[in-house]
Design an enzyme around this catalytic site. Structure first.
Site, short mmCIF file in Angstrom:
data_model
loop_
_atom_site.label_atom_id
_atom_site.label_comp_id
_atom_site.label_asym_id
_atom_site.label_seq_id
_atom_site.Cartn_x
_atom_site.Cartn_y
_atom_site.Cartn_z
N LYS A 188 26.39 2.39 7.01
CA LYS A 188 26.92 2.44 5.64
C LYS A 188 26.03 3.28 4.72
CE LYS A 188 28.72 -0.41 1.99
NZ LYS A 188 29.01 -1.71 1.48
N VAL A 230 29.75 -5.87 23.42
CA VAL A 230 28.86 -4.98 24.18
C VAL A 230 28.57 -5.44 25.61
CG1 VAL A 230 27.65 -3.91 22.24
CG2 VAL A 230 26.78 -6.05 23.16
N LYS A 251 15.29 3.89 16.34
CA LYS A 251 14.08 3.13 16.64
C LYS A 251 14.34 1.66 16.38
CE LYS A 251 10.84 2.78 13.37
NZ LYS A 251 11.08 1.96 12.17
N ASP A 287 13.74 10.01 14.93
CA ASP A 287 12.64 9.66 14.04
C ASP A 287 13.05 10.34 12.73
OD1 ASP A 287 10.33 9.87 12.41
OD2 ASP A 287 9.11 9.40 14.16
N HIS A 288 13.52 9.56 11.77
CA HIS A 288 14.18 10.22 10.64
C HIS A 288 13.20 11.06 9.80
CE1 HIS A 288 12.78 6.75 8.29
NE2 HIS A 288 13.02 7.44 7.20
N HIS A 333 6.59 7.65 12.77
CA HIS A 333 6.56 8.62 11.67
C HIS A 333 5.16 9.21 11.42
CE1 HIS A 333 10.36 6.75 11.22
NE2 HIS A 333 10.00 5.77 10.44
C1 BG6 Z 1 11.72 3.05 8.69
C2 BG6 Z 1 10.99 1.75 8.68
O1 BG6 Z 1 11.59 3.69 9.93
O2 BG6 Z 1 11.17 3.90 7.67
C3 BG6 Z 1 11.07 1.09 7.32
O3 BG6 Z 1 11.57 0.89 9.66
C4 BG6 Z 1 10.58 2.04 6.25
O4 BG6 Z 1 10.31 -0.11 7.29
C5 BG6 Z 1 11.28 3.38 6.37
O5 BG6 Z 1 10.87 1.44 5.00
C6 BG6 Z 1 10.65 4.38 5.42
O6 BG6 Z 1 11.45 5.52 5.37
P1 BG6 Z 1 11.42 6.48 4.12
O7 BG6 Z 1 12.29 7.61 4.51
O8 BG6 Z 1 11.95 5.70 2.95
O9 BG6 Z 1 9.99 6.86 3.92
#
Ligand code: BG6
Length: 497
Positions: A22, A89, A151, A180-181, A243
């Site tokens: 969402k 699932v 993840k 890994d965003h 990250h």
């Molecule tokens: C996620 C974590 O991968 O990244 C979260 O699980 C965290 O706990 C988030 O809040 C942080 O992402 P960003 O893009 O807001 O820095």
């Protein structure tokens, strides 16, 4: 983003009724649609446990687009590509129904059998789903099949290895896109360009000229409703394993021989292999853990007061570390990392501190030279700032720190796309560069596991050791002070000054 044409694709989202879908996935897909990257030949199949009708699902998608656009016609035409299937699932017959549905969509939208399976759901189901996708014939198509996996990828090295082994029975490494965003963030992607496209930096990018590098990712939000997950994860697994170490790898890697996926990834792997392992008591010299308590005014509750959190929890919500990379380029240069919840600012920033010049002609008792800094602002500002010394505008020879700034976020017409939008586009295009290879995951777990083993075997009696809305425990400042450094502030708006 300019219009980029993509191949026809069916995007199957497992966990389509969940929060990630969402907040991130539908809005990102819609943006790709608005930009023309997704045109006629695409379909989104939402998959979830809930017995939703198509109408309920499409309303859910509409709700998710609330902030994206008010152009009802565009939303309506996007929604025509979205449909829902409720699913169990664990049950083969459910996958057989799913396959029929996927085949129908394939026909009606002319998708050439191309499929992306996006697992936006609890990790305990990852392996079961991939087993079924293969066994029940969903991967059996003429087109490409790709698996996107959120993840956490395992909880430690053994569990990640077991998961990988299971997934690899159904998908090859080339078909797996581990998200890994952070790798989708504009300024994280810019690290390589800043380094490798500027004659100014690359010759200085080593232990002869850089004294330390600081990578901060601080969050203002606490753990909120995620106590159940967070108790088992903590900041080390949640942020550092992925990250933070990914940013370190991009900062420290050697120039790749080309920009191909394999070359970039293999240079990153070499950095992760060179991380100096720290274990046992030694961890205390290199890492600091923290847990937030209530803020000083008692307005924000402490971590232990959240639901699903043990009232005596030993879970860290803050980590600071000194990461050493034992290779020729970085010998002796600390990479300080820190990340935490419930801190005073939301900021992700990299500060590269250059060594002092060999002889300071401008030194006087009141004023010594500031070090040159290169600051890479990742979020919320996006840009870079270079701190230099220049003459103060008066008759003497006093110096002043001046800041040369480029703020990507304030350039007219630049609206940097969401990380998820870029990553989804890359995946549809088959570009895995900004996804993590198993070797990266493996090496970062093996580094992090030794730290968590030590922390889990020793309770930190000082917890909670930083108040909410602060920049973490004092021990973190002490760790840098021992080396003669301090954390550069990350809250100040360098770009606007
Ligand atoms: C996620 C974590 O991968 O990244 C979260 O699980 C965290 O706990 C988030 O809040 C942080 O992402 P960003 O893009 O807001 O820095």
């Amino acid at each position: 983003m300019n219009k980029i044409t993509t191949p026809p694709t069916l995007i199957m989202i497992f966990g389509a009724t969940g929060d990630l879908a969402k907040r991130k996935l539908f809005p990102s897909l819609y943006q790709l649609y608005l930009k023309g990257s997704l045109e006629k030949r695409f379909a989104v199949l939402g998959i979830g446990r809930r017995e939703w009708t198509n109408e309920q699902f499409t309303q859910h998608v509409r709700d998710s687009l609330e902030n994206s656009s008010h152009d009802q016609d565009r939303i309506d035409s996007f929604i025509e590509h979205c449909t829902y299937e409720s699913h169990d699932v664990e049950d083969s017959s459910s996958y057989i129904k799913l396959k029929e549905r996927a085949d129908e969509l394939d026909q009606s939208f002319d998708l050439d059998g191309n499929r992306i399976f996006y697992l936006a759901m609890a990790p305990e189901f990852f392996g079961t789903i991939t087993d079924h996708l293969k066994a029940d014939g969903l991967t059996d198509t003429e087109g490409f099949c790709r698996l996107v996996i959120e993840k956490p990828f395992g909880h430690d090295l053994p569990s990640a290895t077991a998961l990988n082994k299971q997934i690899r029975q159904s998908f090859s490494e080339e078909q797996i896109y581990r998200i890994d965003h952070y790798l989708g963030k504009e300024m994280v992607q810019n690290i390589e360009v800043i380094r490798f496209a500027n004659a100014l930096f690359e010759p200085l990018w080593n232990s002869r000229f850089i004294s330390n590098i600081q990578v901060t990712s601080s969050e203002v939000l606490g753990v909120e409703e995620r106590g159940r997950y967070y108790e088992k994860s903590g900041a080390l697994r949640d942020m550092v394993q992925n990250h933070m170490l990914q940013m370190v790898a991009l900062l420290a890697m050697e120039p790749p021989i080309s920009l191909s996926t394999d070359e970039i990834r293999s240079e990153k792997v070499r950095v992760l292999r060179a991380l100096r392992p720290v274990e046992g008591k030694e961890v205390d010299d290199y890492f600091v853990r923290g847990q937030y308590g209530p803020d000083e005014n008692g307005e924000i509750k402490g971590y232990r007061e959240n639901s699903n959190v043990d009232s005596d929890s030993n879970t860290e919500t803050y980590v600071a570390g000194k990461v050493m990379i034992d290779n020729f380029r970085w010998a002796g240069v600390p990479f300080y990392i820190r990340t935490g919840k419930s801190m005073s600012v939301k900021s992700t920033k990299i500060v590269v501190q250059f060594k002092d010049i060999p002889m300071n002609l401008y030194y006087n008792k009141e004023h010594s030279l500031d070090p040159n800094l290169l600051v890479i602002h990742i979020q919320p500002d996006e840009g870079i700032t270079l701190h230099l010394n220049a003459k103060k505008s008066n008759l003497g020879t006093d110096t002043d720190c001046i800041k040369l700034s480029y703020s990507a976020s304030s350039v007219d017409g630049i609206n940097t796309p969401e990380a998820y939008e870029k990553l989804l586009l890359d995946c549809i295009l088959g570009d895995a560069t900004n996804f993590t290879h198993w070797d990266e995951v493996r090496h970062s777990w093996s580094f992090v596991d030794k730290i968590s083993e030590h922390w889990e075997s020793t309770k930190d009696e000082t917890f909670p050791n930083y108040p909410a809305k602060s920049m973490g425990p004092a021990k973190s400042d002490e760790m840098l002070a021992k080396d003669g450094f301090e954390w550069w502030p990350v809250g100040e708006q360098d770009l606007e000054e």
